[in-house]
Design an enzyme around this catalytic site. Sequence first.
Site, PDB file in Angstrom:
ATOM      1  CE  LYS A 109      -4.547   0.749   0.592  1.00 37.68           C
ATOM      2  NZ  LYS A 109      -5.585  -0.259   0.311  1.00 37.68           N
TER       3      LYS A 109
HETATM    4  N1  GLU Z   1      -7.239  -0.210  -3.008  1.00 38.75           N
HETATM    5  C1  GLU Z   1      -8.043  -1.403  -3.140  1.00 38.75           C
HETATM    6  C2  GLU Z   1      -8.046  -2.191  -1.844  1.00 38.75           C
HETATM    7  O1  GLU Z   1      -7.856  -1.668  -0.782  1.00 38.75           O
HETATM    8  C3  GLU Z   1      -7.651  -2.216  -4.359  1.00 38.75           C
HETATM    9  C4  GLU Z   1      -6.262  -2.748  -4.383  1.00 38.75           C
HETATM   10  C5  GLU Z   1      -5.859  -3.351  -5.697  1.00 38.75           C
HETATM   11  O2  GLU Z   1      -6.685  -3.474  -6.585  1.00 38.75           O
HETATM   12  O3  GLU Z   1      -4.685  -3.706  -5.815  1.00 38.75           O
HETATM   13  O4  GLU Z   1      -8.306  -3.360  -1.828  1.00 38.75           O
END
Ligand code: GLU
Length: 423
Positions: A109
Amino acid sequence: MSSGADEFSFFEVVQGYMEEAAELTGLPAHVRRILAEPKNELIVHFPVRMDGGETRLFKGYRIQHNNVMGPYKGGMRYHEQVSLNELKALATQMTWKCALLGVPFGGGKGGVKFNPREHSHEELQRITRRFTHALGSNIGPSHDIPAPDMGTNAQTMVWMMDTYINTGPTYEKNDHRAVVTGKTINAGGSEGREAATGQGVVHCIKEWAREARFDLEGATAIVQGFGNVGSNTALLLSKLGVSTIATGDHTGYHRNDEGFNAHKLQDYVRVNGSIDGYPRGDKITRDEFFETKADLFIPAALQNQVGEKEAVRLDVRLIAEGANGPINPAGGAVLADRGIPVIPDILANSGGVTVSYYEWVQNRNSEHWDAEEVQRRLLHMMRRAYQRTMFYAAEKKVNARIAAYALALESLATSYEERGIFP
Ligand code: GLU
């Protein structure tokens, strides 16, 4: 949008759930120690020229929690409250999410600490491109694959992709499309990716309704947050006959006993950036929002929104966590006492990363699947994860959150057992 309670460290909360699940599964101590901390924590500072000519310095992050199951994977968040602690928690949750769904990725993240609403389209583009440049080879299609999250969207991903491609070798240009997911269809995005998180939330709600013999037609919902996840969940629920009767975002809360037209409200938010000023519905307070009697509650905003105070007020039958970490442990304890079931974040909102995985597979194979193909696969994977989680919860007599964490840990533990520790 003020939070339910501030004394919780999100990362410690996530670690706490892991500890509980680790006890349950008898996770080996060394695997527990490895998973308790991210593998890499990268912080970058980069300058960007503003429209007025001045230069501002920005702080960006990328946390890579674990890659034993595959490349690091997870969103990029643009928000003024982004912090190392929050991103460590969110990166960790991505590892569990992918392991639970059986998506061959690890967890990551990142984000930039600033308020994207205060910047022009051109500034956002320059911020995104400099951030991508600062990350350099710390991201990559086989290494770490960003996606949209709060404050970012398909356009942000296309800028990231373009910057990454143009700073790499020419002959790898096409392979490098898969460096990010959540792109526009034109740039190599997948059908169904934009609404995928909401679609996954709705698949879980449908599974719950089937088992509880609850008729969704004519039911009501309250939705906190009307961004990508909240609005698409409300829209898909409306197609099942569920009316969203209260909603809210960082500008405040609104109620409409007849139900909002989710389609119109989504369009309004797209144009205006928030629900503020939407003509249909009455303004209510945050407390009134949490007191609104409804069948479903979908928190789809920030983490730590439901503490003890909110949990006592909620008058709903089911909570499906569209956001990551919206209920803090004190709130969770109250809900458990009151017997209100919660479909936990790492299950409920995993539709997004699942379709991200499909996008990545399509890019790598130079394919484009039609919408039906994407939906068929997503439904299958969400259903399987839902059933496995609820079966495990019933068997071990634990709540769905701990069951979901435990299932994820079991597959991670198997990987560590098979592979051992290098060297
Ligand atoms: N930001 C989204 C989540 O928290 C998607 C992450 C992604 O598609 O890699 O799951």
